[in-house]
Design an enzyme around this catalytic site. Structure first.
Site, PDB file in Angstrom:
ATOM      1  N   LYS A  74       0.831  -1.202   0.000  1.00 14.96           N
ATOM      2  CA  LYS A  74       0.000   0.000   0.000  1.00 14.96           C
ATOM      3  C   LYS A  74       0.869   1.255   0.000  1.00 14.96           C
ATOM      4  O   LYS A  74       0.652   2.176  -0.794  1.00 14.96           O
ATOM      5  CB  LYS A  74      -0.922   0.018   1.213  1.00 14.96           C
ATOM      6  CG  LYS A  74      -1.918   1.169   1.206  1.00 14.96           C
ATOM      7  CD  LYS A  74      -2.497   1.431   2.572  1.00 14.96           C
ATOM      8  CE  LYS A  74      -1.523   2.219   3.434  1.00 14.96           C
ATOM      9  NZ  LYS A  74      -2.109   2.681   4.713  1.00 14.96           N
ATOM     10  N   ASP A 117      -6.363   1.099   0.842  1.00 11.20           N
ATOM     11  CA  ASP A 117      -6.373   1.247   2.291  1.00 11.20           C
ATOM     12  C   ASP A 117      -7.744   0.834   2.806  1.00 11.20           C
ATOM     13  O   ASP A 117      -8.551   0.249   2.073  1.00 11.20           O
ATOM     14  CB  ASP A 117      -6.023   2.684   2.688  1.00 11.20           C
ATOM     15  CG  ASP A 117      -7.096   3.686   2.273  1.00 11.20           C
ATOM     16  OD1 ASP A 117      -8.052   3.292   1.552  1.00 11.20           O
ATOM     17  OD2 ASP A 117      -6.987   4.855   2.665  1.00 11.20           O
TER      18      ASP A 117
END
Length: 213
Positions: free
Chosen positions: A120, A138
């Protein structure tokens, strides 16, 4: 209930959040990378509160690489997991200097080899610092993808990333990531979503477990 195509969802989000962008404050690639590492399980607002003093004390990779752990901890103590994060950002600086001659790399493989940088974080760094097509997943993006039928409830973050990238053209990945975050942050919150303002309310799968992804 019929799912909306991903492109239609992004078209609507463009109307809602045409100026969506990253909200971590930074002046250069070094600062952005450190801020991204610090943002794990912390809000952008809280990260932005601690980074000015942190970057004043450690304005470069070199200065951070030489920092004492306890000193760095003192600057970020209000953040969750601050001890691990202090260790990670010091390690990040050290590894960039030792392995990459002080130049922050841009490839997913190299970025994810750095302390504190998962997939991420690497996606955010690629998109924000290097303007590469990227789509970071996320908690907001994951929640929106599941509620709007773009992913199954059981899908992992990695699976959601693959599905979204397959459903959207590459040139829209980075902006779509920001728009989905804004939608999740300001309208489609986890606990009290503002459904009365949602253009997708008729297509929401919040209470429907039979998602079509």
């Amino acid at each position: 209930m019929k799912n909306l195509p991903a492109l239609k969802i992004i078209e609507e989000l463009e109307k809602l959040f045409p100026e969506a962008k990253g909200e971590l404050n930074s002046r250069n690639t070094y600062e952005l990378c450190v801020a991204v590492i610090l943002s794990a399980q912390s809000t952008d607002v809280s990260v932005n509160q601690v980074t000015p003093a942190l970057f004043e004390a450690y304005p470069t990779l070199e200065s951070l690489a030489k920092a004492e752990l306890n000193d760095v901890e003192s600057y970020i103590a209000r953040l969750g997991l601050y001890r691990a994060k202090a260790k990670n950002i010091i390690g990040f600086a050290q590894v960039v200097i030792e392995r990459f001659d002080g130049v922050i790399p841009s490839s997913m493989e190299d970025l994810t080899s750095l302390p504190g940088v998962g997939r991420k974080c690497a996606n955010v760094i690629q998109g924000e610092c290097f303007h590469l097509p990227s789509l970071a997943v996320d908690t907001h993006v994951s929640r929106i993808a599941k509620r709007l039928g773009l992913a199954y409830q059981k899908d992992s973050v990695a699976v959601i990333e693959r599905k979204l990238k397959k459903k959207l053209p590459k040139e829209k990945w980075t902006k779509a990531h920001h728009q989905m975050i804004f939608f999740g942050r300001y309208l489609c919150q986890a606990r009290k979503p503002r459904c009365y303002r949602c253009p997708f309310v008729e297509h929401c799968h919040e209470k429907n477990k039979n998602l079509i992804a």
